[in-house]
Design an enzyme around this catalytic site. Structure first.
Site, PDB file in Angstrom:
ATOM      1  CG  ASP A   7      -1.787   1.189   1.367  1.00 26.40           C
ATOM      2  OD1 ASP A   7      -2.357   1.617   0.347  1.00 26.40           O
ATOM      3  OD2 ASP A   7      -1.930   1.710   2.491  1.00 26.40           O
ATOM      4  CG  ASP A   9      -2.188   6.991   0.460  1.00 24.45           C
ATOM      5  OD1 ASP A   9      -1.254   7.635  -0.024  1.00 24.45           O
ATOM      6  OD2 ASP A   9      -3.248   6.761  -0.148  1.00 24.45           O
TER       7      ASP A   9
END
Length: 174
Positions: A7, A9
């Site tokens: 991922d 963020d």
């Protein structure tokens, strides 16, 4: 070669620091990451969800996020032993596509554009591992979820956890 989906963020990019800064500046508050332990900013300040989402929906919000310490070096090392995919749930904030793409190219130029996946539901990702700060992405993911510590997930205990990129290195490159 095994695949690791990562991922963006709060795993590679420091989303919370900027979000808190903008909020504190606009509302004359002094909230810290410690105030967010176990919750997200929108839960801490109900009634201000609209304003909080407006920051994130700005097309350039994601363009200048700080890089999470150690992520560049460790991801480069991992890419020598694993197939790496960046999987960001950009569908939640479609205006973020360009900024996220430019940010990734600036800070992780060694990753192929073909290995960047803008998605919504991460269960579509076919990988052996998913490193993410949001446990909801693990529920239907068929590989192993690895929870990257962020203030909002400190109370989550159902998954293998890594607190920083040094621990990611130790997990995958023992």
């Amino acid at each position: 070669m095994k695949r690791i989906a990562i991922d963006m963020d709060e795993v590679m990019a420091d989303f919370v620091t900027k979000h808190l800064y903008l909020y504190n500046s606009d509302f004359n508050e002094s909230l810290t990451k410690k105030d967010l332990l176990g919750k997200k900013l929108r839960h801490l300040r109900p009634g201000r969800e609209k304003e909080l989402m407006e920051y994130i929906d700005e097309p350039d919000f994601f363009r200048d996020l700080e890089v999470m310490e150690g992520s560049q070096e460790v991801i480069r090392e991992l890419s020598e032993h694993y197939e790496i995919f960046i999987t960001t749930a950009a569908m939640e904030h479609p205006a973020s596509f360009t900024a996220k793409y430019e940010w990734l190219n600036e800070h992780f130029p060694f990753l192929s554009d073909m290995n960047i996946v803008f998605c919504g539901d991460k269960s579509i990702i076919h990988a052996d591992y998913l490193i993410d700060d949001n446990a909801r992405h693990f529920r239907r993911f068929t590989g192993q979820g690895i929870l990257f510590t962020s203030p909002h997930n400190v109370n989550e205990t159902d998954y293998v956890r890594v607190n920083n990129w040094k621990e990611v290195r130790e997990f995958f490159l023992k």
